[in-house]
Design a protein around this motif. Structure first.
Motif, mmCIF file in Angstrom:
data_model
loop_
_atom_site.group_PDB
_atom_site.id
_atom_site.type_symbol
_atom_site.label_atom_id
_atom_site.label_comp_id
_atom_site.label_asym_id
_atom_site.label_seq_id
_atom_site.Cartn_x
_atom_site.Cartn_y
_atom_site.Cartn_z
ATOM 1 N N TRP A 110 0.824 -1.154 0.046
ATOM 2 C CA TRP A 110 -0.030 0.035 0.123
ATOM 3 C C TRP A 110 0.760 1.194 -0.062
ATOM 4 O O TRP A 110 0.691 1.861 -0.845
ATOM 5 N N LEU A 111 2.029 1.317 0.780
ATOM 6 C CA LEU A 111 2.799 2.352 0.918
ATOM 7 C C LEU A 111 3.432 2.564 -0.567
ATOM 8 O O LEU A 111 3.620 3.771 -1.160
ATOM 9 N N ALA A 112 3.985 1.435 -1.114
ATOM 10 C CA ALA A 112 4.560 1.582 -2.384
ATOM 11 C C ALA A 112 3.661 2.087 -3.368
ATOM 12 O O ALA A 112 3.945 2.927 -4.581
ATOM 13 N N TRP A 113 2.524 1.917 -3.425
ATOM 14 C CA TRP A 113 1.349 2.082 -4.430
ATOM 15 C C TRP A 113 1.005 3.387 -4.236
ATOM 16 O O TRP A 113 0.973 4.004 -5.253
ATOM 17 N N ARG A 114 0.789 4.128 -3.011
ATOM 18 C CA ARG A 114 0.489 5.690 -3.095
ATOM 19 C C ARG A 114 1.507 6.250 -3.601
ATOM 20 O O ARG A 114 1.281 7.184 -4.256
ATOM 21 N N GLN A 115 2.775 6.056 -3.258
ATOM 22 C CA GLN A 115 3.982 6.625 -4.007
ATOM 23 C C GLN A 115 3.902 6.685 -5.509
ATOM 24 O O GLN A 115 3.887 7.584 -6.235
ATOM 25 N N ARG A 117 1.302 5.714 -7.498
ATOM 26 C CA ARG A 117 0.077 6.397 -7.843
ATOM 27 C C ARG A 117 0.153 7.921 -7.847
ATOM 28 O O ARG A 117 -0.265 8.582 -8.991
ATOM 29 N N ASN A 118 0.922 8.406 -7.027
ATOM 30 C CA ASN A 118 1.059 9.882 -7.183
ATOM 31 C C ASN A 118 2.006 10.480 -7.979
ATOM 32 O O ASN A 118 1.869 11.340 -8.759
ATOM 33 N N GLN A 119 2.948 9.739 -8.425
ATOM 34 C CA GLN A 119 4.066 9.911 -9.242
ATOM 35 C C GLN A 119 3.252 9.746 -10.644
ATOM 36 O O GLN A 119 3.581 10.597 -11.662
ATOM 37 N N ILE A 120 2.282 8.707 -10.922
ATOM 38 C CA ILE A 120 1.562 8.790 -12.046
ATOM 39 C C ILE A 120 0.757 10.065 -12.411
ATOM 40 O O ILE A 120 0.614 10.347 -13.458
ATOM 41 N N ARG A 121 0.122 10.338 -11.212
ATOM 42 C CA ARG A 121 -0.790 11.638 -11.388
ATOM 43 C C ARG A 121 -0.020 12.790 -11.784
ATOM 44 O O ARG A 121 -0.750 13.517 -12.639
ATOM 45 N N LEU A 122 1.127 12.959 -11.230
ATOM 46 C CA LEU A 122 1.947 14.035 -11.564
ATOM 47 C C LEU A 122 2.289 14.170 -12.854
ATOM 48 O O LEU A 122 2.300 14.972 -13.627
ATOM 49 N N MET A 123 2.578 12.854 -13.577
ATOM 50 C CA MET A 123 3.137 12.873 -14.746
ATOM 51 C C MET A 123 1.979 13.108 -15.915
ATOM 52 O O MET A 123 2.360 13.772 -16.597
ATOM 53 N N LEU A 124 0.996 12.655 -15.357
ATOM 54 C CA LEU A 124 -0.334 12.765 -16.198
ATOM 55 C C LEU A 124 -0.781 14.296 -16.234
ATOM 56 O O LEU A 124 -1.197 14.801 -17.189
ATOM 57 N N THR A 125 -0.572 15.041 -15.046
ATOM 58 C CA THR A 125 -1.006 16.358 -14.929
ATOM 59 C C THR A 125 0.005 17.164 -15.645
ATOM 60 O O THR A 125 -0.431 18.220 -16.370
ATOM 61 N N SER A 126 1.407 17.055 -15.693
ATOM 62 C CA SER A 126 2.184 17.891 -16.534
ATOM 63 C C SER A 126 2.463 17.712 -17.645
ATOM 64 O O SER A 126 3.551 18.001 -18.335
ATOM 65 N N ALA A 141 11.937 8.892 -11.839
ATOM 66 C CA ALA A 141 11.242 8.885 -10.408
ATOM 67 C C ALA A 141 10.057 7.717 -10.620
ATOM 68 O O ALA A 141 9.811 7.121 -9.760
ATOM 69 N N LEU A 142 9.334 7.588 -11.937
ATOM 70 C CA LEU A 142 8.269 6.745 -12.153
ATOM 71 C C LEU A 142 9.112 5.244 -12.029
ATOM 72 O O LEU A 142 8.605 4.406 -11.515
ATOM 73 N N ALA A 143 10.116 5.341 -12.787
ATOM 74 C CA ALA A 143 11.065 3.926 -12.667
ATOM 75 C C ALA A 143 11.287 3.393 -11.309
ATOM 76 O O ALA A 143 11.188 2.335 -10.974
ATOM 77 N N GLU A 144 11.769 4.442 -10.330
ATOM 78 C CA GLU A 144 11.930 3.891 -9.032
ATOM 79 C C GLU A 144 10.760 3.435 -8.424
ATOM 80 O O GLU A 144 10.985 2.714 -7.483
ATOM 81 N N SER A 146 8.161 2.414 -9.363
ATOM 82 C CA SER A 146 7.607 1.214 -10.036
ATOM 83 C C SER A 146 8.267 -0.073 -9.456
ATOM 84 O O SER A 146 7.750 -0.959 -9.344
ATOM 85 N N ALA A 147 9.540 0.312 -9.483
ATOM 86 C CA ALA A 147 10.461 -1.053 -9.011
ATOM 87 C C ALA A 147 10.135 -1.256 -7.524
ATOM 88 O O ALA A 147 10.257 -2.244 -7.091
ATOM 89 N N THR A 148 9.850 -0.455 -6.630
ATOM 90 C CA THR A 148 9.487 -0.354 -5.463
ATOM 91 C C THR A 148 8.196 -1.087 -5.330
ATOM 92 O O THR A 148 8.083 -2.225 -4.349
ATOM 93 N N LEU A 149 7.234 -0.834 -5.983
ATOM 94 C CA LEU A 149 5.845 -1.437 -6.022
ATOM 95 C C LEU A 149 6.134 -2.977 -6.407
ATOM 96 O O LEU A 149 5.531 -3.905 -5.869
#
Length: 949
Positions: A110-115, A117-126, A141-144, A146-149
Motif C-alpha cells: 500500500w505504501l509503495a502503491w501510494r507513492q 500512484r502519486n507519481q503517475i498522477r503528477l506525470m499525467l497532470t504535467s 522517479a516513475l521507474a524507481e 515502479s521498482a519499489t511497488l
C-alpha cells in the motif's frame, strides 16, 4: 440379533464413513482453491502495475492521450488491493480476507502503491507542460517507484505461495489421518462380519462334509438364535432321521440278497441272454451274456434302460409288449411266447434276436422272464444269399462261371447283353467261344499260369461278340476251391470298356504327339530317347541326337502371320520324316525346334549323311498360299554315350552344338565338343558380371561421326556402348548385347544409353551446332518391354533444354514386321514429340515399302553389306541407287553405313545419298576423342578437308 440387522449396521457404518470422507475432502478443496485464487489476484496486480508504467510513459511522451485508460487501471489496482485486505471479488475470483500473517506485506504494497500512484498522477497532470529535462526526471522517479511497488508485490506473492504450500501440507496431513481412520473402521467391520457370519458358516460347511461321508451321528452346536442357529438345528434333526433310514435299508438289502442269490447263480452261468422285465418294460435283471450282446454293463442296463430303448421303432409293438401288464388277472405264469425282433446295439448297429419269454409275478407285480438269442449273423447270411442272387441277375457287369477246364456252367443276363450269346447258347461251351484272335498264345499261357499259381487274373482283353464285332472287356477271374483244395469253379466278371479304351487311346495320342505336325512331342521324345539309350546299352552300339532349329523362322511368322508359320512347320515336319532312316525318329519340342533320334549309329558318315539330307530338304522353297518362302536350319549333333549319360545332358549338349552352328552362320551342322560347354559357362559368367556392370560404372559411350556427303560436314553422331570389364578389359558390343537382350538387361542398359546420349547431345548442340543430332539404337526387345517408358525419355530430353529432334531413335525392320499396340504407341509418342526414327540395316530383312508408308520413318540406313562392294559389284551399286531413289521419293533421308574408302564416298555422293558413316571418317571413339575430331576436322582421319557446320 438376526443376520439382516447385523449386515444393516455394517452397511450404515460404511455409508457414514463415506459421507464423512466426502465432507472433509470438499472442505479441503475449498481451502486450497481460496489460496490459489488469492495468489492469482496478487499476480494480476503485479502485471497491472507494470502496465500502468507503460501507459503513463506513453502519455507523458505524447505517444497517446488515453488518460481514461490509466485512471481505469488505477481504480482496478486499488479495488484488487481492498479485496485482498477485506475480501470480495476481483478479476472474477472470489477472495477471502488475508489473515494477520500477511499484514506486513500488504502494508508495504500500500505504501509503495501510494507513492507510485502519486507519481503517475503528477506525470499525467504535467504532460506537455514541462521541458525535456523535467520529463526525464519524472520518468526516472516513475521507474524507481515502479521498482519499489514491484518489489513489495513480489514479496506479497511469495508470502501467498508460502501460504499455498503450507495449505497443501496441511491437506496432505489431514488426508493421511483420514486414510488411517478409514482403514481402522474397515478392519473393525471385517472382524465383526468374520466373527458373526463367516466363522459360523465355515462350521456349518465342515458339518455338511461329515454328513456327506456318512457320519450321521455327529451334531453341530451354535449358541445364537439367528438364522445360522436355525439352520444348525434343522441339519441335526435331518442327520438323525437319515441315520435311522439307512439302518432300515441295510436290513432289507441283506434279506433281498439272500432270496436272489440262487437265481443269479443260475443266470450268471447261462450261455444265452437272460432277462427279467416288469410291467413298465424296465429291466429288473439282465445277465452278463445279454449285456454283452447289447454292448452294455449288466448294472447299466438294469438301472438305466428299458426295452423300448433297445428296440427298433418298427418292432415296439412286437412280442415284447405281450406282458402281464395287459391282463392283470393272468398271474399263473404258465403263458409263454416265441418270436423274432430287431434291437439296436450300443454302437448303433442292429441286432436280430430270437426271444423265448414267459409271464410271471415278481414282488406281487406282473413281469416277464425270458431268454434271447443273437441270430444277426444267421440273418445276414440269409440276406447275403438273396442279395447275391439279385446282383447276379441284375448287375450291368457280365458274370460267367466255368469249371476247372474252362467249360461254361452259368452266365447272368448281363453276359447276354454284352456278348449277344444267350445262356442256352453258352452253357456247356468252352469259354474260348468269345476269342477274337487278337491275343497270341503267349498271352493265354501267362493268364493260365497266373490262375494256376494264384487263382486270380485281372486285365483287359479283346473278344468277339456273336455278331462278329470286337470289343474290349476288363476281366477279373477268381477261383472257388473245394474243401480238399481242388477247383470247384472259376468266376469271371467283366464289363465292356471299348469306349473307355478308345478314349484312352485318344488321350494318349494327345499327350504324346504334337497337335500341329502329328510328330511325337517333348514327352514322347524323352520316353523314346530313354528307351533308345537303354537299347543301345544292351546292344553295345551308339546313337545320335540332332537338335534342329529353323533359321529366320520368326521373320516368316511375323511377316506372313501365325497361320503361314504353322503351315511352314507342317511342311518341314513332312520333309524331315522323309529325310531320316526307317528306324529313326523325328519329334517337335515346340516352336521351330525339332529333334532327331538316330539309332544304331556305327560311324560319323551315317550321321553326316542324315545331316546333309536334312539341310538340303529344309532349304528347298516352300509354297505358302501365294508366297514362296525359303528358310534354312541349324543342326546340333551329339552322341550317346560319348557326349552324355542321360536325356538332359544329351539335349543340353545338342542345344549347345546347334547354337554353335547358328553363330557360325546358320544353314549348317556342328558336332558337340566339350569346348562348347566351356563357352556356355563363359557366357553365364559374362552375364553374371553384366548384371553389376552398370552399378560399377563400367559402361562408356563411344560416338561415330555421321558426315553430310554433299558438304563433308559432321552433323550427327551415333552413340555406341562399350563395356570396360574389370578383368577382361574392353568387351565389344557383339559379345554382350545378345546376352543383354536374352536376359532382359537390355532395357535398363538401353535406358542408361539414351540418357547419357541425350546429355551429351545437349552439350554438343551448344559447342558444335544447335542442329547437331545423336542417334541411339533401340532393340526390338526394348520396344516390346513394358518397362520402356517413352514419356520418361522425352522428359529427359526436355530437361536438357532440347527439342525432340535432337535425338534420333534407330530401330530394325524386325520391329515393324509385327507391330503390337504397345510398340505402335511408343513409336507414335516419339513422332508426336519430334523425335526422328531411322530404320537400321535396311535391305537385309524382309524389306517392305508398306512399313515405310505405315510409319513415319525419317531415315533409312543402308547396311554395309551393300555398301562394301559398290565399287566392284554393279548389282550392289544398283541396289544402293534404287534404295536411295525410293527413299527420296517417299521423302526420307538416307544414311550409308560402312564407308571405308573415297571411291565409295564418291559413288554414294553421285547417287544422291544424304549421309554416310564408316571407318573412312572415323571409328567409334570416346567423347574426348570425338570432340578433338570435331575441333581438328576429319583431315587426320581420312586425309580430306572437312568443315564443321
Amino acid at each position: 440379533m438376526g443376520l439382516r440387522k447385523k449386515v444393516a449396521i455394517v452397511f450404515i457404518g460404511m455409508l457414514a464413513l463415506a459421507a464423512l470422507n466426502l465432507g472433509l475432502l470438499h472442505r479441503m478443496l475449498q481451502e486450497f482453491n481460496g489460496v490459489a485464487a488469492t495468489a492469482t489476484v496478487a499476480g494480476k496486480m503485479r502485471m497491472l502495475g507494470q502496465k500502468l508504467a507503460y501507459e503513463t510513459l506513453s502519455v507523458s511522451s505524447g505517444l497517446t492521450d488515453d488518460h481514461e485508460a490509466v485512471e481505469h487501471d488505477l481504480i482496478d489496482f486499488e479495488a484488487a488491493y481492498l479485496v485482498l485486505r477485506s475480501g470480495g471479488t476481483a478479476f472474477n475470483e472470489v477472495i477471502h480476507p488475508l489473515g494477520a500473517s500477511h499484514d506486513a506485506a500488504l502494508g508495504g504494497v500500500w505504501l509503495a502503491w501510494r507513492q507510485y500512484r502519486n507519481q503517475i498522477r503528477l506525470m499525467l497532470t504535467s504532460a506537455g507542460q514541462v521541458g525535456p529535462a523535467d520529463v526525464a526526471g519524472q520518468q526516472k522517479a516513475l521507474a524507481e517507484s515502479s521498482a519499489t511497488l514491484l518489489e513489495h508485490t513480489d514479496r506479497l506473492i511469495q508470502d501467498l505461495v508460502g501460504a499455498t504450500q503450507a495449505t497443501q501440507q496441511d491437506m496432505l496431513g489431514r488426508m493421511y489421518t483420514l486414510l488411517v481412520v478409514n482403514a481402522l473402521m474397515l478392519m473393525a467391520a471385517y472382524l465383526a462380519i468374520s466373527a458373526q457370519i463367516v466363522a459360523p458358516l465355515q462350521r456349518l460347511a465342515r458339518y455338511c462334509r461329515e454328513l456327506a461321508k456318512g457320519h450321521y451321528g455327529k451334531r453341530i452346536q451354535h449358541a445364537q438364535e439367528d438364522e445360522i442357529g436355525q439352520l444348525a438345528r434343522a441339519l441335526n434333526e435331518s442327520s438323525a432321521q437319515i441315520g435311522e433310514l439307512m439302518n432300515a435299508i441295510e436290513y432289507e438289502r441283506k434279506e433281498l440278497y439272500r432270496t436272489s442269490a440262487m437265481f443269479r447263480g443260475l443266470a450268471r452261468n447261462a450261455v444265452t441272454g437272460v432277462f427279467v422285465i416288469d410291467g413298465n418294460m424296465r429291466f429288473r435283471y439282465v445277465n452278463s451274456k445279454l449285456a454283452q450282446m447289447f454292448g452294455y454293463q449288466a448294472e447299466e442296463m438294469a438301472s438305466n434302460l428299458t426295452v423300448p430303448d433297445l428296440l427298433v421303432e418298427a418292432d415296439l409293438n412286437g412280442g415284447w409288449k405281450q406282458t402281464p401288464a395287459d391282463d392283470g388277472q393272468r398271474s399263473s405264469g404258465s403263458a409263454t411266447s416265441h418270436y423274432e425282433t430287431r434291437a439296436r446295439h450300443r454302437d448303433g448297429s442292429f441286432l436280430d434276436l430270437e426271444v423265448f419269454a414267459s409271464r410271471m409275478v415278481l414282488d406281487g407285480a406282473p413281469a416277464i422272464i425270458g431268454i434271447a438269442l443273437n441270430v444277426t449273423e444267421r440273418k445276414k447270411a440269409e440276406a447275403s444269399i438273396r442279395r447275391a442272387a439279385l446282383v447276379y441277375a441284375n448287375t450291368s457287369e457280365a458274370v460267367v462261371v466255368t469249371d476247372f477246364s474252362g467249360t461254361v456252367i452259368d452266365v447272368n443276363p448281363a453276359f447276354t447283353v454284352i456278348t449277344g450269346y444267350t445262356a442256352q447258347e453258352t452253357i456247356g461251351q468252352p469259354i474260348s467261344l468269345l476269342s477274337s484272335g487278337r491275343q497270341d498264345a503267349a498271352f493265354y499261357q501267362a493268364m493260365w499260369r497266373s490262375l494256376l499259381e494264384t487263382g486270380k487274373w485281372t486285365g483287359d482283353i479283346w473278344n468277339r461278340r456273336k455278331d462278329g464285332t470286337e470289343y474290349a472287356e476288363r476281366l477279373t477271374i477268381d477261383t472257388s476251391y473245394n474243401e480238399d483244395g481242388t477247383v470247384n469253379c472259376r468266376i469271371g466278371v467283366f464289363s465292356d470298356v471299348t469306349a473307355e479304351r478308345l478314349k484312352e487311346e485318344t488321350v494318349w495320342q494327345q499327350a504324346n504327339f504334337d497337335h500341329l505336325t502329328a510328330l511325337p512331342n517333348r514327352q514322347m521324345f524323352h520316353d523314346e530317347l530313354q528307351r533308345a539309350m537303354e537299347h543301345a546299352d544292351r546292344a553295345g552300339h551308339s546313337l545320335a541326337l540332332i537338335y534342329l532349329d529353323l533359321d529366320l523362322f520368326k521373320e516368316v511368322n511375323d511377316s506372313l502371320g501365325h497361320d503361314m508359320g504353322d503351315e511352314l512347320l507342317k511342311q518341314v515336319a513332312k520333309r524331315l520324316n522323309l529325310a531320316i532312316r526307317q528306324n529313326d525318329l523325328v519329334a517337335r519340342l515346340g516352336g521351330d525346334e525339332f529333334v532327331l533320334i538316330l539309332s544304331h549309329v556305327n560311324d560319323l558318315s551315317g550321321i553326316e549323311d542324315v545331316c546333309h539330307r536334312v539341310l538340303k530338304t529344309v532349304a528347298e522353297p516352300y509354297m505358302l498360299r501365294h508366297n514362296v518362302v525359303t528358310v534354312s536350319a541349324s543342326l546340333g549333333v551329339t552322341q550317346y554315350p560319348r557326349d552324355g549319360s542321360n536325356v538332359v545332358e544329351l539335349l543340353q549338349n545338342a542345344d549347345l552344338a546347334m547354337y554353335s552352328a547358328k553363330d557360325a552362320g546358320r544353314n549348317q551342322y556342328r558336332h558337340f565338343s566339350p569346348l562348347m560347354q566351356q563357352e556356355a559357362q563363359e557366357r553365364r559368367e559374362l552375364l553374371r558380371h553384366l548384371l553389376h556392370a552398370q552399378e560399377r560404372d563400367e559402361f562408356e559411350l563411344y560416338f561415330q561421326p555421321i558426315v553430310e556427303l554433299s558438304t563433308r560436314k559432321i552433323s550427327k553422331a551415333e552413340a555406341l556402348i562399350r563395356w570396360h570389364h574389370s578383368e577382361r578389359g574392353l568387351i565389344p558390343p557383339g559379345d554382350f548385347i545378345p546376352l543383354a537382350e536374352d536376359s532382359g538387361l537390355i532395357v535398363p542398359i538401353g535406358d542408361w544409353v539414351f540418357r547419357q546420349a541425350a546429355a551429351q547431345a545437349a552439350k554438343w548442340r551448344q559447342s558444335v551446332g544447335r542442329n547437331f543430332q545423336v542417334s541411339v539404337n533401340v532393340s526390338p526387345e526394348q520396344l516390346m518391354s513394358e518397362d520402356l517408358n517413352p514419356d520418361a525419355w522425352l522428359a529427359c530430353v526436355n530437361s536438357q533444354g532440347m527439342p525432340g529432334s535432337a535425338v534420333v531413335v534407330e530401330i530394325t525392320e524386325r520391329v515393324l514386321m509385327k507391330v503390337e499396340d504397345g510398340i505402335k504407341r511408343k513409336l507414335l509418342s516419339f513422332r508426336d514429340a519430334g523425335v526422328q526414327v531411322a530404320l537400321d540395316d535396311f535391305g537385309t530383312g524382309y524389306s517392305s515399302l508398306a512399313y515405310l508408308k505405315r510409319f513415319d520413318i525419317d531415315f533409312i540406313k543402308i547396311d554395309q553389306l551393300f555398301v562394301r562392294n559398290i565399287t566392284t559389284d554393279a548389282d550392289d551399286l544398283a541396289l544402293c541407287q534404287a534404295m536411295i531413289a525410293m527413299a527420296h521419293r517417299l521423302g526420307l533421308k538416307v544414311v550409308a553405313e560402312g564407308v571405308e574408302d573415297e571411291a565409295q564416298h564418291a559413288l554414294l555422293e553421285q547417287a544422291g545419298c544424304d549421309y554416310a558413316q564408316g571407318y573412312l571418317y572415323s571409328r567409334p571413339v570416346p567423347v574426348a576423342a570425338f570432340e578433338q575430331l570435331v575441333e581438328q576436322g576429319l583431315a587426320a582421319a581420312c586425309q580430306h578437308s572437312v568443315t564443321l557446320n
